[in-house]
Design an enzyme around this catalytic site. Structure first.
Site, PDB file in Angstrom:
ATOM      1  N   LYS A 161      36.299  52.006 -68.198  1.00 39.89           N
ATOM      2  CA  LYS A 161      37.104  51.620 -67.202  1.00 39.89           C
ATOM      3  C   LYS A 161      36.006  51.435 -65.742  1.00 39.89           C
ATOM      4  O   LYS A 161      34.869  52.010 -65.789  1.00 39.89           O
ATOM      5  CB  LYS A 161      37.999  52.998 -66.656  1.00 39.89           C
ATOM      6  CG  LYS A 161      38.754  52.698 -65.388  1.00 39.89           C
ATOM      7  CD  LYS A 161      39.667  53.969 -65.429  1.00 39.89           C
ATOM      8  CE  LYS A 161      40.581  53.754 -63.900  1.00 39.89           C
ATOM      9  NZ  LYS A 161      41.495  54.836 -64.165  1.00 39.89           N
ATOM     10  N   SER A 173      47.214  58.093 -64.443  1.00 40.14           N
ATOM     11  CA  SER A 173      46.704  56.995 -64.706  1.00 40.14           C
ATOM     12  C   SER A 173      46.056  56.436 -66.018  1.00 40.14           C
ATOM     13  O   SER A 173      45.529  55.464 -66.325  1.00 40.14           O
ATOM     14  CB  SER A 173      45.472  56.754 -63.523  1.00 40.14           C
ATOM     15  OG  SER A 173      45.779  56.408 -62.471  1.00 40.14           O
ATOM     16  N   SER A 217      46.062  53.542 -62.977  1.00 41.87           N
ATOM     17  CA  SER A 217      44.861  52.453 -62.855  1.00 41.87           C
ATOM     18  C   SER A 217      44.165  52.173 -64.025  1.00 41.87           C
ATOM     19  O   SER A 217      43.073  51.289 -63.865  1.00 41.87           O
ATOM     20  CB  SER A 217      43.958  53.023 -61.648  1.00 41.87           C
ATOM     21  OG  SER A 217      43.404  54.256 -62.096  1.00 41.87           O
TER      22      SER A 217
END
Length: 458
Positions: free
Chosen positions: A80, A180, A156
């Site tokens: 990420k 997330s 996210s």
């Protein structure tokens, strides 16, 4: 299409060690997949192709001379875009950070590399990670769901879940403050783990140029893996969890309480009047419970005694606000008396859950009331979600993930099937504190009777 791209990271590492496939060959195939699929999904935002291929060749040299090989030896993975990787951009989706290049690795990146993994690229994020159900920012744009590109992959860590589902990576590492990891895993049909609070170090996870605060608020912000198979969660957690120096000590993932589905004592709640699940989600949850009963698991319906789910969800919201107050000193916040009251609620909830798990092995509940929904770029407070039963506020989504987060418990989201429209739905498996392996093992045996990863129709 190369079927190896959809194998588990753990299995592929074994293939490389046995010289059934080379790391370089695998990596070249993976990059070809990214080139073919990423234009549709916009999930991978930066690749380090030359460096990755060079590292893959070095991994093959180690294999050839039968050198020491870690559990992820030669496996290309993504991470990420909120973790520092030396030589790569860390932006958090912020156009103001587009030129920032990290000069060192986050702790979990270093540990993944030490286990043999190769960081092949970075995945998109919601702007400053500030959206739990969509992944979009002005720097890299909008990420799409591999099951339906008109819909969100969640946020996210939505791009990481999308890339994993679509065969563009073998493993992803993300973060979970307000679901997330868990919401994207549910929306994209993969597995995701929010580990027990504080067991995965946060060093190297932060916006560029923002100094560390006096508290990490580790009980709220967790870092964890996503995989197409539950076993990959265990592999990733084993190599990334544990304290850092100077307080480091030998750490091991405790064994699972049970190994057979029929031996598990399972608590569950499938719905709640304050956060009702849609009928399309509810049907799959009910089918999963029927499968568990048919295969001998002991089922106990109801919230733990002493748990007020609505009050705890509200307390979770307060603690999220407290987390951001720590990150933004000087902002007005609640008086100290209220902070103390809410901290008492949090610790009471944790104690209640710890007591509950003396007689129950895992607790099952929805991961969200809805499957993936169409992209919605409206202001946060104007967004709604259409369900068969009518419109719902966007902000209803965190209710189901709040309880594990408030108490710091490990929680795995496992795919259990698809709606009539073909959209994945995930079941949340909450485990006892620091017994992440129990939740992971349950996810593995659950896949034998219901759900499991399926390849999206790209």
């Amino acid at each position: 299409m190369n079927e190896t791209l959809f194998r588990s990271a753990t299995d592929v590492a074994g293939m490389i060690r046995r010289r059934e496939i080379s790391s370089r060959e695998l990596t070249e195939t993976l990059f070809a997949r990214v080139e073919a699929v990423n234009p549709v999904l916009n999930a991978v935002v930066e690749c380090r192709r030359e460096e990755t291929l060079r590292e893959a060749a070095l991994a093959d040299e180690v294999t050839a001379r039968r050198g020491q090989a870690g559990p992820l030896h030669g496996v290309p993975i993504t991470i990420k875009d909120s973790f520092d990787v030396a030589g790569m951009h860390t932006t958090w989706g912020d156009p103001g950070a587009k030129d920032f290049v990290a000069d060192s690795d986050a702790t979990i990146v270093r540990r993944l590399k030490e286990a043999g993994a190769i960081i092949a690229g970075k995945t998109n994020v919601a702007f400053m990670l500030a959206d739990f159900a969509q992944t979009a920012n002005e720097l890299y744009g909008v990420t799409n769901n591999p099951w339906d590109p008109s819909r969100t992959p969640g946020g996210s860590t939505g791009a990481g879940a999308a890339a994993l589902s679509a065969g563009m990576t073998f493993l992803e590492y993300g973060s979970d403050l307000v679901g997330s990891i868990r919401i994207p895993a549910s929306f994209c049909g993969v597995y995701g783990l929010k580990p027990s609070a504080g067991i995965v170090p946060l060093t190297g996870f932060g916006p560029p140029g923002v100094p560390s605060t006096l508290t990490e608020s580790a009980y709220m912000s967790s870092l964890g893996p996503l995989g197409r198979y539950a076993a990959d969660l265990r592999t990733a957690l084993q190599v990334t969890a544990g304290p850092e120096a100077p307080t480091a000590y030998t750490w091991a993932l405790p064994p699972s309480r049970r190994t057979r589905l029929a031996d598990f004592r399972v608590g569950y709640v499938l719905d709640c009047p304050q956060a009702p699940v849609s009928s399309e989600v509810g049907a799959l949850l009910s089918d999963a419970m029927d499968a568990l009963a048919k295969n001998g698991a002991t089922l106990v319906e109801g919230w733990p005694g002493g748990v007020d789910p609505v009050r705890e969800a509200e307390s979770f919201g307060f603690h999220v606000g407290l987390f951001f107050a720590y990150q933004q000193p000087g902002e007005e916040f609640a008086p100290l008396s209220q902070v103390i009251e809410q901290e008492h609620r949090r610790m009471t909830a944790r104690a209640t859950w710890i007591d509950y798990f003396t007689g129950i092995d895992v607790f099952l509940c929805p991961s969200n009331f809805t499957p993936a929904f169409p992209h919605d770029a409206r202001p946060f407070d104007q967004r709604t979600i259409v369900t068969p039963e009518g419109e719902r506020p966007y902000t209803d989504q965190p209710f189901w993930i709040s309880h594990a987060s408030l108490a710091g418990l490990p929680a795995v989201v496992a795919p259990i099937g698809r709606t009539p429209a073909g959209l994945p739905v995930g079941l949340q498996i909450v485990g006892p504190l620091y017994e992440d392996n129990t939740a992971i093992t349950f996810a593995e045996v659950l896949a034998d009777v219901v759900g499991g990863y399926e390849r999206p129709p790209l």
